[in-house]
Design a protein around this motif. Structure first.
Motif, short mmCIF file in Angstrom:
data_model
loop_
_atom_site.label_atom_id
_atom_site.label_comp_id
_atom_site.label_asym_id
_atom_site.label_seq_id
_atom_site.Cartn_x
_atom_site.Cartn_y
_atom_site.Cartn_z
N SER A 93 0.85 -1.18 0.00
CA SER A 93 0.00 0.00 0.00
C SER A 93 0.89 1.24 0.00
O SER A 93 1.52 1.56 1.00
CB SER A 93 -0.91 0.03 1.23
OG SER A 93 -1.53 1.31 1.35
N HIS A 138 2.01 -0.43 7.65
CA HIS A 138 0.58 -0.59 7.43
C HIS A 138 -0.18 -0.48 8.75
O HIS A 138 -1.22 0.20 8.84
CB HIS A 138 0.28 -1.94 6.77
CG HIS A 138 0.77 -2.05 5.36
ND1 HIS A 138 2.07 -2.37 5.04
CD2 HIS A 138 0.13 -1.86 4.18
CE1 HIS A 138 2.21 -2.39 3.73
NE2 HIS A 138 1.05 -2.09 3.18
N PHE A 142 -3.09 2.46 9.87
CA PHE A 142 -4.43 2.17 10.35
C PHE A 142 -4.65 2.73 11.75
O PHE A 142 -5.76 3.16 12.09
CB PHE A 142 -4.68 0.66 10.35
CG PHE A 142 -5.09 0.11 9.01
CD1 PHE A 142 -6.25 0.55 8.38
CD2 PHE A 142 -4.31 -0.84 8.36
CE1 PHE A 142 -6.63 0.05 7.14
CE2 PHE A 142 -4.67 -1.34 7.12
CZ PHE A 142 -5.84 -0.89 6.51
N SER A 147 -9.30 8.96 8.33
CA SER A 147 -10.19 8.04 7.62
C SER A 147 -9.85 7.96 6.13
O SER A 147 -9.98 6.89 5.52
CB SER A 147 -11.64 8.49 7.80
OG SER A 147 -11.83 9.81 7.32
N ARG A 150 -6.93 5.61 5.77
CA ARG A 150 -7.35 4.22 6.03
C ARG A 150 -8.13 3.66 4.84
O ARG A 150 -7.96 2.50 4.47
CB ARG A 150 -8.17 4.14 7.32
CG ARG A 150 -7.35 4.40 8.58
CD ARG A 150 -8.10 3.95 9.82
NE ARG A 150 -9.30 4.73 10.05
CZ ARG A 150 -9.35 5.85 10.76
NH1 ARG A 150 -8.25 6.34 11.32
NH2 ARG A 150 -10.49 6.50 10.93
N ARG A 151 -8.99 4.48 4.24
CA ARG A 151 -9.75 4.03 3.07
C ARG A 151 -8.82 3.71 1.90
O ARG A 151 -8.98 2.71 1.21
CB ARG A 151 -10.77 5.09 2.65
CG ARG A 151 -12.00 5.19 3.54
CD ARG A 151 -13.13 5.94 2.84
NE ARG A 151 -12.72 7.28 2.41
CZ ARG A 151 -12.81 8.37 3.16
NH1 ARG A 151 -13.30 8.28 4.40
NH2 ARG A 151 -12.44 9.54 2.69
N VAL A 153 -5.62 2.91 2.02
CA VAL A 153 -4.81 1.73 2.32
C VAL A 153 -5.65 0.47 2.14
O VAL A 153 -5.19 -0.52 1.55
CB VAL A 153 -4.23 1.81 3.75
CG1 VAL A 153 -3.56 0.48 4.13
CG2 VAL A 153 -3.22 2.95 3.85
N LEU A 154 -6.87 0.49 2.63
CA LEU A 154 -7.74 -0.67 2.51
C LEU A 154 -8.02 -0.98 1.04
O LEU A 154 -7.97 -2.15 0.62
CB LEU A 154 -9.05 -0.43 3.26
CG LEU A 154 -10.02 -1.61 3.33
CD1 LEU A 154 -9.37 -2.80 4.04
CD2 LEU A 154 -11.30 -1.20 4.05
N LEU A 157 -4.86 -2.52 -0.46
CA LEU A 157 -4.60 -3.88 0.00
C LEU A 157 -5.58 -4.87 -0.62
O LEU A 157 -5.20 -5.98 -1.00
CB LEU A 157 -4.67 -3.94 1.52
CG LEU A 157 -3.54 -3.25 2.27
CD1 LEU A 157 -3.76 -3.34 3.78
CD2 LEU A 157 -2.19 -3.84 1.91
N VAL A 158 -6.85 -4.48 -0.74
CA VAL A 158 -7.84 -5.35 -1.37
C VAL A 158 -7.49 -5.57 -2.85
O VAL A 158 -7.54 -6.69 -3.36
CB VAL A 158 -9.26 -4.76 -1.23
CG1 VAL A 158 -10.25 -5.51 -2.12
CG2 VAL A 158 -9.72 -4.81 0.22
#
Length: 260
Positions: A93, A138, A142, A147, A150-151, A153-154, A157-158
């Motif tokens: 990420s 990472h 988090f 926010s 975090r969005r 990074v998520l 990662l997905v």
């Protein structure tokens, strides 16, 4: 001499602006290395592909590093897109790396600088610490990021997980090779991107190590002008050789430690 006093003695603000040619270079530098490495790997020439993969990783690092500091010459969306796409290609990420890198500049080599933890280790300790370093950046993002971070990074990662799952499921051999090499590269970041440029500089963290040998800077795509970057982080990498000349002329008294 304080950091602010150093800034006043060097003309640097004109170096922030990129020409069209420079902007195209900074935003497309990775493409020939990526395409060549994947083509060679596709035909099974993995050893021949390896140096091209390494140069893709290095130029990718240069590209996202400029993106961290809004120095790609593009608007915010295109800069975000560059960070997102490079996250998938580099198997990490990049927004997590960005969050910790910005903190690194703010809290350089202090307890709050999670990116810089390996700077105080031995060289082999920094190499062994590499996987922990990647996990930690990472985790910290988090925990401490807002926010939006975090969005991002998520989402990255997905996307990385979906890409890796598809590659493994369909057994795409040349992309499996690419993923493995990128993960190895990420595990070496604590050594190459932190230890090499910051070890034994805790007395004056803002005076990072640098590289003044011409051919070494060409081979490493100017990524080891690190003293220059820490003093003037808004200056794009393509302008760092000129910045280095200006620093040498205006501040010859600075004790420069060599990267390698």
């Amino acid at each position: 001499m304080t950091h602010q006093e150093l800034l006043k003695r060097v003309a640097w603000k004109d170096l922030k602006k990129l020409t069209i040619r420079e902007m195209l270079i900074e935003n497309n530098l990775t493409i020939p290395w990526l395409l060549t490495s994947l083509t060679l790997a596709y035909f099974g020439y993995y050893l021949l592909a390896l140096p091209f993969s390494a140069f893709f990783f290095l130029t990718g690092l240069r590209q996202v590093h400029n993106g961290f500091h809004q120095s790609l010459g593009t608007n915010r969306f295109l800069t975000w897109l560059s960070l997102y796409l490079n996250s998938i290609l580099m198997m990490v990420s990049i927004h997590a790396v960005k969050f910790n890198h910005i903190r690194h500049h703010k809290f350089c080599l202090s307890e709050e600088d999670y990116e810089g933890k390996s700077a105080g280790m031995t060289w082999y300790g920094a190499i062994l610490y590499g996987p922990i370093h990647m996990f930690l950046i990472h985790k910290i993002t988090f925990q401490l990021g807002n926010s939006k971070y975090r969005r991002n990074v998520l989402a990255e990662l997905v996307s990385i997980a979906l890409f890796a799952a598809a590659v493994i499921y369909f057994n795409i051999h040349f992309l499996i090779y690419h993923i493995i090499v990128m993960i190895i590269g990420e595990f070496l970041m604590a050594f190459f991107a932190v230890w090499t440029v910051h070890h034994d500089t805790h007395d004056r963290p803002e005076i990072a190590r640098t590289q003044r040998t011409g051919w070494k800077n060409k081979v490493t795509f100017s990524m080891f002008y690190h003293l220059e970057h820490h003093l003037f982080p808004a200056v794009p990498t393509i302008k760092l050789p000129e910045l280095a000349r200006r620093i040498d002329a205006a501040l010859p008294e600075i004790n420069k430690k060599t990267t390698f």
